[in-house]
Scaffold this motif. Structure first.
Motif, PDB file in Angstrom:
ATOM      1  N   ALA A   1      -5.134   4.364  -9.460  1.00 21.83           N
ATOM      2  CA  ALA A   1      -5.224   4.872  -8.159  1.00 21.83           C
ATOM      3  C   ALA A   1      -5.395   6.508  -8.215  1.00 21.83           C
ATOM      4  O   ALA A   1      -5.174   7.125  -8.958  1.00 21.83           O
ATOM      5  N   GLY A   2      -6.184   6.823  -7.056  1.00 22.77           N
ATOM      6  CA  GLY A   2      -6.632   8.459  -6.933  1.00 22.77           C
ATOM      7  C   GLY A   2      -6.470   8.859  -5.516  1.00 22.77           C
ATOM      8  O   GLY A   2      -6.352   7.962  -4.646  1.00 22.77           O
ATOM      9  N   SER A   3      -6.597  10.122  -5.319  1.00 20.04           N
ATOM     10  CA  SER A   3      -6.786  10.690  -4.059  1.00 20.04           C
ATOM     11  C   SER A   3      -8.085  11.532  -3.871  1.00 20.04           C
ATOM     12  O   SER A   3      -8.520  11.951  -5.022  1.00 20.04           O
TER      13      SER A   3
ATOM     14  N   SER B   1       1.885  11.497  -8.304  1.00 14.55           N
ATOM     15  CA  SER B   1       2.976  11.072  -7.547  1.00 14.55           C
ATOM     16  C   SER B   1       2.863   9.578  -7.024  1.00 14.55           C
ATOM     17  O   SER B   1       3.640   9.009  -6.624  1.00 14.55           O
ATOM     18  N   PHE B   2       1.739   8.698  -7.628  1.00 17.11           N
ATOM     19  CA  PHE B   2       1.624   7.427  -7.386  1.00 17.11           C
ATOM     20  C   PHE B   2       2.634   6.899  -8.272  1.00 17.11           C
ATOM     21  O   PHE B   2       3.099   7.347  -9.303  1.00 17.11           O
ATOM     22  N   PRO B   3       2.991   5.646  -7.738  1.00 17.85           N
ATOM     23  CA  PRO B   3       3.984   4.987  -8.572  1.00 17.85           C
ATOM     24  C   PRO B   3       3.518   4.575  -9.968  1.00 17.85           C
ATOM     25  O   PRO B   3       2.279   4.693  -9.993  1.00 17.85           O
ATOM     26  N   GLN B   4       4.307   4.230 -11.051  1.00 19.67           N
ATOM     27  CA  GLN B   4       3.863   4.302 -12.185  1.00 19.67           C
ATOM     28  C   GLN B   4       2.845   3.315 -12.362  1.00 19.67           C
ATOM     29  O   GLN B   4       1.788   3.394 -13.127  1.00 19.67           O
ATOM     30  N   GLU B   5       2.968   2.047 -11.610  1.00 18.07           N
ATOM     31  CA  GLU B   5       1.991   0.912 -12.024  1.00 18.07           C
ATOM     32  C   GLU B   5       0.643   1.327 -11.108  1.00 18.07           C
ATOM     33  O   GLU B   5      -0.346   0.371 -11.713  1.00 18.07           O
TER      34      GLU B   5
ATOM     35  N   GLY C   1     -14.118   6.327 -10.341  1.00 10.56           N
ATOM     36  CA  GLY C   1     -13.614   5.188 -10.813  1.00 10.56           C
ATOM     37  C   GLY C   1     -12.070   4.905 -10.383  1.00 10.56           C
ATOM     38  O   GLY C   1     -11.544   3.776 -10.874  1.00 10.56           O
ATOM     39  N   LYS C   2     -11.723   5.783  -9.574  1.00 11.65           N
ATOM     40  CA  LYS C   2     -10.167   5.709  -9.145  1.00 11.65           C
ATOM     41  C   LYS C   2     -10.172   5.119  -7.788  1.00 11.65           C
ATOM     42  O   LYS C   2     -10.922   5.630  -6.882  1.00 11.65           O
ATOM     43  N   LYS C   3      -9.386   4.277  -7.431  1.00 16.54           N
ATOM     44  CA  LYS C   3      -9.322   3.605  -6.135  1.00 16.54           C
ATOM     45  C   LYS C   3      -8.626   4.693  -5.134  1.00 16.54           C
ATOM     46  O   LYS C   3      -7.542   5.095  -5.382  1.00 16.54           O
TER      47      LYS C   3
ATOM     48  N   TRP D   1       0.748  -1.106  -0.001  1.00 17.71           N
ATOM     49  CA  TRP D   1       0.152  -0.036   0.033  1.00 17.71           C
ATOM     50  C   TRP D   1       0.716   1.358   0.053  1.00 17.71           C
ATOM     51  O   TRP D   1       1.772   1.457   0.876  1.00 17.71           O
ATOM     52  N   TYR D   2       0.578   2.022  -1.032  1.00 12.86           N
ATOM     53  CA  TYR D   2       1.576   3.253  -1.194  1.00 12.86           C
ATOM     54  C   TYR D   2       1.084   4.213  -0.185  1.00 12.86           C
ATOM     55  O   TYR D   2       0.065   4.846   0.022  1.00 12.86           O
ATOM     56  N   SER D   3       2.321   4.486   0.868  1.00 11.48           N
ATOM     57  CA  SER D   3       1.964   5.327   1.941  1.00 11.48           C
ATOM     58  C   SER D   3       2.993   6.432   2.087  1.00 11.48           C
ATOM     59  O   SER D   3       3.669   6.302   3.244  1.00 11.48           O
TER      60      SER D   3
END
Ligand code: BTN
Length: 325
Positions: A229-231, A220-224, A186-188, A128-130
């Motif tokens: 993903a979103g915020s 800023s999220f990692p490429q994958e 639609g973004k987690k 989990w990107y934190s």
């Protein structure tokens, strides 16, 4: 309440006016040296407090951090947020730390919170990107008197509690995606990880971890993760208060957990279904490299997805990644 918390409460209550050290030491029943020591601790935590000779102290600003005293202040709950709150600047995983505390006997409602995680865990062995300061990474210890077979309901309940809190506070169109992702446009934006320790046929403890991307900046999220993903900030363009969100989540959590314990899981499952909108949808579900397609017939009380396949068969799927078709 600790002396430090009472001191903070008094400084805040003065609403920007000066309060003398003597007055504080009188009211709190501690020495001037003790007042000084607590002021230094608060400043080290990031509170902005002015000090001036002959005037005393003046509260300016709380830090943008999830601190126990800020979370608790005026929080209208009985359990969640009222028990021990362990805050880390950085830790490996709040779930891991909460499990250690739970194994040592930590009470139901104990919270573990981190500003950043270096080994944040997701479902199915994922990370989990934190990153620091932009998300909510929190784990709670639960000790419900239910059988281990009922435990998956806790994860569904958590998804409902968090989604409801986000709806109430932000009015954004957040939805649950099976099994327990929370999506915005639609973004987690959030995920839930539940870990259980059982003894024979009873639950010893459950640790529920929530990762919520609040102010994580775009790109800023990692490429994958860039595609999926979103915020809250990436989707609205606006920053949100992590503290206000966490407090709303704790209140909603207490409501849902009480409902779960009093009326059973059915009332929560029906709300889960409303918030997920998945029943009747055509989907593809990836399960360990195999894709199953069909129409969602139902979601069971244990969170199992019931898929009506193209051949008209009912297939039960316990875990996987869903895409709407
Ligand atoms: C998922 O969607 O895969 C679940 C993600 C859960 C992440 C949270 S962050 C706080 C808690 N500590 C962890 O290590 N994981 C959970």
């Amino acid at each position: 309440m600790s002396t430090k918390d009472r001191l903070l409460e008094r400084l805040k209550a003065a609403r920007g006016s000066w309060i003398s050290g003597n007055h504080l030491s009188d009211k709190l029943g501690v020495s001037r040296a003790a007042v000084n020591k607590h002021i230094r601790t608060l400043k080290a935590q990031g509170y902005v407090i002015e000090s001036a000779t002959r005037k005393g102290y003046r509260f300016k600003k709380a830090p943008d951090r999830l601190l126990a005293e800020e979370i608790r202040q005026g929080l209208d709950t009985r359990v969640f947020g009222q028990k021990e709150i362990v805050c880390f600047e950085q830790t490996d995983s709040t779930n891991q730390q909460a499990k250690v505390l739970a194994a040592q006997g930590a009470a139901e409602g104990t919270l573990v919170i981190a500003e950043a995680q270096c080994a944040g865990r997701g479902r199915r062995g994922r990370r989990w990107y934190s990153p620091p300061g932009s998300g909510i990474y929190v784990s709670v210890v639960l000790r419900p008197a239910i059988s281990p077979t009922e435990a998956p309901a806790i994860t569904l309940m958590t998804a409902v509690a968090v989604t409801q809190a986000l709806l109430d506070l932000t009015h954004l169109p957040v939805r649950i995606k099976w099994p327990n992702d929370i999506l915005l446009n639609g973004k987690k934006i959030a995920g839930i990880l539940t870990e259980i320790s059982t003894e024979m046929d009873r639950i010893d403890y459950i640790v529920v971890g929530l990762g919520l991307n609040v102010n994580t900046p775009p790109q800023s999220f990692p490429q994958e993760l860039q595609e999926t993903a979103g915020s809250i900030r990436t989707e609205t363009g606006k920053p949100f208060s992590r503290l206000a969100l966490l407090r709303a989540i704790l209140i909603s959590y207490e409501n849902c957990y009480d409902t779960f314990k009093t009326y059973g899981f059915d009332s929560i499952l029906s709300r889960w279904k409303e918030l997920s909108d998945i029943i009747g949808q055509r989907v593809a579900v990836d399960v360990m490299g195999t894709t199953h397609t069909g129409q969602v017939a139902d979601v069971d009380a244990d969170g199992t997805l019931v898929l009506k396949t193209e051949q008209g068969l009912l297939q039960r799927i316990f875990s996987g990644d869903v895409r709407l078709l």
